[in-house]
Scaffold this active site. Structure first.
Site, short mmCIF file in Angstrom:
data_model
loop_
_atom_site.label_atom_id
_atom_site.label_comp_id
_atom_site.label_asym_id
_atom_site.label_seq_id
_atom_site.Cartn_x
_atom_site.Cartn_y
_atom_site.Cartn_z
N ARG A 139 -1.45 0.33 -9.28
CA ARG A 139 -2.79 0.06 -8.75
C ARG A 139 -3.51 -0.89 -9.70
O ARG A 139 -3.49 -0.68 -10.92
CB ARG A 139 -3.57 1.38 -8.63
CG ARG A 139 -5.05 1.18 -8.35
CD ARG A 139 -5.74 2.50 -8.15
NE ARG A 139 -7.09 2.51 -8.73
CZ ARG A 139 -7.93 3.52 -8.67
NH1 ARG A 139 -7.59 4.64 -8.04
NH2 ARG A 139 -9.12 3.45 -9.25
N GLU A 161 -2.71 3.22 -12.67
CA GLU A 161 -3.71 2.16 -12.57
C GLU A 161 -3.89 1.45 -13.90
O GLU A 161 -3.52 1.97 -14.96
CB GLU A 161 -5.04 2.74 -12.09
CG GLU A 161 -5.64 3.79 -12.99
CD GLU A 161 -6.70 4.60 -12.28
OE1 GLU A 161 -7.87 4.59 -12.73
OE2 GLU A 161 -6.38 5.27 -11.27
N TYR A 175 -1.27 12.52 0.74
CA TYR A 175 -1.77 11.95 -0.51
C TYR A 175 -2.49 13.03 -1.30
O TYR A 175 -3.18 13.89 -0.72
CB TYR A 175 -2.72 10.79 -0.21
CG TYR A 175 -3.29 10.14 -1.45
CD1 TYR A 175 -2.47 9.50 -2.37
CD2 TYR A 175 -4.66 10.18 -1.70
CE1 TYR A 175 -2.99 8.92 -3.52
CE2 TYR A 175 -5.20 9.59 -2.84
CZ TYR A 175 -4.36 8.97 -3.75
OH TYR A 175 -4.88 8.39 -4.88
N HIS A 218 0.97 6.81 -8.26
CA HIS A 218 0.45 5.50 -8.64
C HIS A 218 -0.24 5.57 -9.99
O HIS A 218 -0.91 6.54 -10.33
CB HIS A 218 -0.47 4.91 -7.56
CG HIS A 218 -1.75 5.64 -7.30
ND1 HIS A 218 -2.86 5.54 -8.10
CD2 HIS A 218 -2.11 6.45 -6.28
CE1 HIS A 218 -3.84 6.26 -7.60
NE2 HIS A 218 -3.42 6.83 -6.50
N ASP A 262 -1.93 10.77 -7.36
CA ASP A 262 -2.73 9.92 -8.23
C ASP A 262 -2.45 10.30 -9.69
O ASP A 262 -2.76 11.40 -10.12
CB ASP A 262 -4.20 10.14 -7.88
CG ASP A 262 -5.17 9.30 -8.68
OD1 ASP A 262 -4.73 8.60 -9.61
OD2 ASP A 262 -6.37 9.33 -8.36
N ASN A 300 -6.58 1.54 0.52
CA ASN A 300 -7.37 2.75 0.29
C ASN A 300 -8.58 2.73 1.21
O ASN A 300 -9.52 1.98 0.98
CB ASN A 300 -7.80 2.81 -1.18
CG ASN A 300 -8.66 4.03 -1.48
OD1 ASN A 300 -8.82 4.92 -0.66
ND2 ASN A 300 -9.23 4.05 -2.69
N ASP A 350 -14.86 12.01 -11.46
CA ASP A 350 -13.55 11.37 -11.52
C ASP A 350 -13.51 10.37 -12.68
O ASP A 350 -13.50 9.15 -12.50
CB ASP A 350 -13.28 10.66 -10.19
CG ASP A 350 -11.90 10.03 -10.12
OD1 ASP A 350 -11.04 10.42 -10.92
OD2 ASP A 350 -11.70 9.15 -9.26
N ASP A 409 -3.67 8.52 -12.28
CA ASP A 409 -4.68 7.89 -13.13
C ASP A 409 -4.03 6.83 -14.03
O ASP A 409 -3.30 5.97 -13.56
CB ASP A 409 -5.44 8.93 -13.94
CG ASP A 409 -6.46 9.69 -13.09
OD1 ASP A 409 -6.77 9.24 -11.97
OD2 ASP A 409 -6.95 10.73 -13.56
N GLU A 431 -6.99 -2.17 -5.37
CA GLU A 431 -8.17 -1.35 -5.15
C GLU A 431 -9.41 -2.17 -4.85
O GLU A 431 -9.61 -3.26 -5.39
CB GLU A 431 -8.42 -0.48 -6.40
CG GLU A 431 -9.61 0.47 -6.31
CD GLU A 431 -9.46 1.55 -5.25
OE1 GLU A 431 -9.34 1.19 -4.06
OE2 GLU A 431 -9.48 2.74 -5.61
N CYS A 479 -13.97 6.01 -11.08
CA CYS A 479 -13.62 5.88 -9.67
C CYS A 479 -13.46 4.41 -9.32
O CYS A 479 -14.25 3.56 -9.75
CB CYS A 479 -14.72 6.51 -8.80
SG CYS A 479 -14.56 6.16 -7.04
#
Length: 301
Positions: free
Chosen positions: A161, A118, A48, A116, A89, A213, A62, A91, A191, A126
């Site tokens: 996500r 989101e 990952y 992924h 990731d 996660n 983040d 975002d 999440e 985060c």
């Protein structure tokens, strides 16, 4: 030597195979290429690539400050050295629908196996902090649809996500996940689940695999793979674990050097030179170099 022997297409096909299999799989986070090599050599199924860990390594929070180019280059460097599927990731996709389509193609070109997206607003936060805001389900579905349309390799895994559990509740988050599957998501990433029963409800409510996660110091308890498998989870990620391990050891070690004026008491906990060379396959580079420089054209026309 000189990188992975499995092609990006082969690694993407392997990711699909893992998702279709009967066993839960673990994708620890890699903060750099040698970290990915160690993950592979330890026997994990995938790697990952965490946006939070990458941001932290750059000395940034983040909150979406890293660019697509920076993240794609980081992912390319990691994917280059491992035969395992790499899952990155993305975002919020760095923009609107067309930006999302470009994002997936950049990651395909970088040799990544999946990503992924989101449903947070931009700039994101985060996933285990309070105060997150999400876009509408319709807006996120457009992001997913754009990713699907932009994808050129059908085996590249697109995960959705949802960060809506905290603000909208579990049932609404599940409704969102169903909409994201309808839009083309191959994997659902719920999440900040609060207990195993929430993972189980997600797994039983959607027709694609789900991901857990297991990040430290977050909203979710750190469940074992056996516990997660028993409630239907297929993929587990450990996004910042290796960064935290490394930074904890570095901070402690530097303090020891500062206090004692030497690193002699730290040697036992260090990676040895021999282990480093084994990890990066140093001998194979020497063999390659020797074979090239021993080549002669004598006798050839």
């Amino acid at each position: 030597m000189l990188g992975a022997t499995a092609t990006p297409a082969e690694r993407r096909a392997k990711f699909r195979e893992l998702l279709a299999g009967d066993q839960i799989v673990q994708f620890p986070g890699a903060i750099n290429p040698i970290n990915a090599q160690i993950i592979e050599q330890t026997g994990f199924e995938g790697v990952y690539i965490s946006g939070g860990a990458f941001s932290a390594a750059m000395g940034l929070p983040d909150i979406g400050l890293t660019s697509l180019t920076e993240v794609a280059d980081h992912g390319r460097n990691i994917a280059r050295v491992t035969n395992l599927p790499t899952f990155i990731d993305a975002d919020t996709g760095w923009g609107e629908a067309m930006n999302v389509a470009r994002t997936i193609q950049e990651f395909e070109d970088a040799g990544i196996s999946g990503m992924h997206l989101e449903d947070q607003v931009n700039p994101k936060r985060c996933g285990h902090l309070d105060g997150k805001e999400v876009v509408t389900a319709a807006e996120m579905s457009k992001r997913i649809a754009a990713a699907v349309k932009g994808r050129r390799d059908e085996n590249f895994v697109i995960s959705a996500r949802t960060d809506s559990r905290a603000g909208e509740g579990l049932d609404a988050a599940i409704d969102r996940a169903k909409a994201y599957v309808d839009a083309g998501a191959d994997l659902i990433f719920p999440e900040a689940m609060r207990d195993l029963s929430e993972f189980e409800k997600f797994a039983s409510s959607v027709d694609v695999p789900i991901l857990a996660n297991m990040t430290e110091f977050g909203k979710s308890e750190l469940f074992t793979t056996e516990q997660l498998a028993n409630v239907g989870v297929k993929v587990v990620i450990y996004p910042v674990t290796t960064l935290r391990l490394a930074m904890g050891a570095i901070k402690s070690g530097l303090q020891t050097i500062r206090d004692q004026g030497t690193q002699v008491d730290l040697l036992e906990g260090m990676q040895t030179r021999a282990d480093l060379y084994d990890t990066i396959d140093y001998a194979a580079y020497n063999d390659f170099d020797a074979a090239v420089f021993n080549f002669s054209q004598e006798g050839h026309q």
